[in-house]
Write an enzyme that holds these catalytic residues in place. Structure first.
Site, mmCIF file in Angstrom:
data_model
loop_
_atom_site.group_PDB
_atom_site.id
_atom_site.type_symbol
_atom_site.label_atom_id
_atom_site.label_comp_id
_atom_site.label_asym_id
_atom_site.label_seq_id
_atom_site.Cartn_x
_atom_site.Cartn_y
_atom_site.Cartn_z
ATOM 1 N N GLY A 44 33.785 24.415 -16.037
ATOM 2 C CA GLY A 44 34.926 23.918 -16.806
ATOM 3 C C GLY A 44 35.371 22.574 -16.260
ATOM 4 N N GLN A 49 41.289 15.852 -14.354
ATOM 5 C CA GLN A 49 40.342 15.711 -13.248
ATOM 6 C C GLN A 49 39.545 14.416 -13.336
ATOM 7 O OE1 GLN A 49 38.774 19.940 -13.900
ATOM 8 N NE2 GLN A 49 38.489 19.657 -11.712
ATOM 9 N N CYS A 89 36.646 24.662 -7.320
ATOM 10 C CA CYS A 89 37.131 23.602 -8.207
ATOM 11 C C CYS A 89 36.408 22.303 -7.860
ATOM 12 C CB CYS A 89 38.643 23.427 -8.022
ATOM 13 S SG CYS A 89 39.349 22.144 -9.081
ATOM 14 N N LEU A 90 35.977 21.602 -8.889
ATOM 15 C CA LEU A 90 35.280 20.331 -8.670
ATOM 16 C C LEU A 90 36.181 19.316 -7.975
ATOM 17 C CD1 LEU A 90 33.452 20.091 -12.114
ATOM 18 C CD2 LEU A 90 32.406 20.631 -9.906
ATOM 19 N N HIS A 131 42.420 28.601 -15.170
ATOM 20 C CA HIS A 131 42.232 27.559 -14.145
ATOM 21 C C HIS A 131 42.371 26.171 -14.779
ATOM 22 C CE1 HIS A 131 39.786 25.951 -10.555
ATOM 23 N NE2 HIS A 131 39.719 24.954 -11.429
ATOM 24 N N GLU A 132 41.749 25.983 -15.943
ATOM 25 C CA GLU A 132 41.786 24.664 -16.607
ATOM 26 C C GLU A 132 43.176 24.354 -17.164
ATOM 27 O OE1 GLU A 132 39.413 23.067 -15.783
ATOM 28 O OE2 GLU A 132 37.873 24.583 -15.485
ATOM 29 N N HIS A 135 45.315 23.029 -14.517
ATOM 30 C CA HIS A 135 45.066 21.600 -14.269
ATOM 31 C C HIS A 135 45.921 20.729 -15.187
ATOM 32 C CE1 HIS A 135 41.867 21.207 -11.318
ATOM 33 N NE2 HIS A 135 41.061 22.045 -11.948
HETATM 34 O O1 GNR Z 1 32.923 25.103 -11.762
HETATM 35 C C1 GNR Z 1 33.930 25.799 -11.617
HETATM 36 N N1 GNR Z 1 33.791 27.099 -11.253
HETATM 37 C C2 GNR Z 1 34.826 28.020 -11.259
HETATM 38 C C3 GNR Z 1 34.615 29.246 -10.658
HETATM 39 C C4 GNR Z 1 35.613 30.200 -10.634
HETATM 40 C C5 GNR Z 1 36.825 29.933 -11.233
HETATM 41 C C6 GNR Z 1 37.070 28.712 -11.831
HETATM 42 C C7 GNR Z 1 36.070 27.756 -11.836
HETATM 43 S S1 GNR Z 1 36.352 26.233 -12.622
HETATM 44 C C8 GNR Z 1 35.269 25.188 -11.739
HETATM 45 C C9 GNR Z 1 35.224 23.807 -12.368
HETATM 46 C C10 GNR Z 1 36.586 23.160 -12.266
HETATM 47 O O2 GNR Z 1 37.032 22.707 -11.257
HETATM 48 N N2 GNR Z 1 37.317 23.160 -13.333
HETATM 49 O O3 GNR Z 1 38.555 22.652 -13.315
HETATM 50 NI NI NI Z 2 39.229 22.925 -11.271
#
Ligand code: GNR
Ligand code: NI
Length: 171
Positions: A44, A49, A89-90, A131-132, A135
């Site tokens: 995601g 980001q 998270c990236l 999660h997104e 953000h």
């Molecule tokens: O790549 C991603 N893997 C992930 C694994 C578990 C829960 C959430 C994520 S999102 C993350 C990519 C990212 O940072 N998205 O904002």
């Molecule tokens: Ni993230």
């Protein structure tokens, strides 16, 4: 590929603003975000980001990377159940921690063509969507951890950020 901001960059804390009109500029950003997410690789990516404070999310939790999902102006309609999952998270590279979230989510959003739709998600996709959407409100998964853990992560990433800029040629 777009540059991905990393914690503790203050721009990750900016709240993203609604997209007023889904036009070609927005579609170009969506396509660049998909490209960046697949290359990273991640499941995601939120526009914050990549330093675009607009309410846009892309995701693909499929094994073969064949189910791209674009959410513009997403809103959570319902949350249900509880689940613990190891998240990464990236924007917080090299860190994974367990976070508790809802395990089912119903979300309303616009697609790449600006059409409204609703989606029911569970498991990994439900976690990814939450999660997104965090953000987009300037929130990171490490905000769910203790202050001590978050400080340790901050120190580690600040150190990495410093050595990265030190390694860059001084022009
Ligand atoms: O790549 C991603 N893997 C992930 C694994 C578990 C829960 C959430 C994520 S999102 C993350 C990519 C990212 O940072 N998205 O904002
Ligand atoms: Ni993230």
């Amino acid at each position: 590929m777009l540059e991905i901001l990393t914690f503790p960059d203050p721009r990750l804390r900016n709240k993203a603003q609604p997209v007023e009109k889904v036009d070609d500029t927005v579609r170009k950003l969506v396509d660049d975000m998909f490209h960046t997410m697949y290359e990273a690789p991640g499941i995601g990516l939120a526009a914050n980001q990549v330093n675009e404070a607009r309410r846009i999310v892309v995701a693909d939790v499929s094994e073969d990377r064949s189910q791209p999902l674009c959410l513009i102006n997403p809103q959570i309609l319902a949350l249900d159940g509880v689940e613990e999952m190891e998240e990464g998270c990236l924007s917080v590279p090299g860190v994974t921690e367990t976070v508790q979230r809802a395990d089912r989510v119903r979300v309303r959003a616009q697609n790449r063509d600006g059409e409204a739709f609703e989606l029911d998600a569970e498991g990994l996709l439900a976690v990814c969507i939450q999660h997104e959407l965090d953000h987009l409100d300037g929130k990171l998964f490490i905000d769910y951890l203790s202050n001590l853990k978050r400080q340790r992560i901050r120190k580690k990433l600040e150190k990495q950020g410093r050595s990265k800029s030190e390694a860059a040629p001084a022009i």
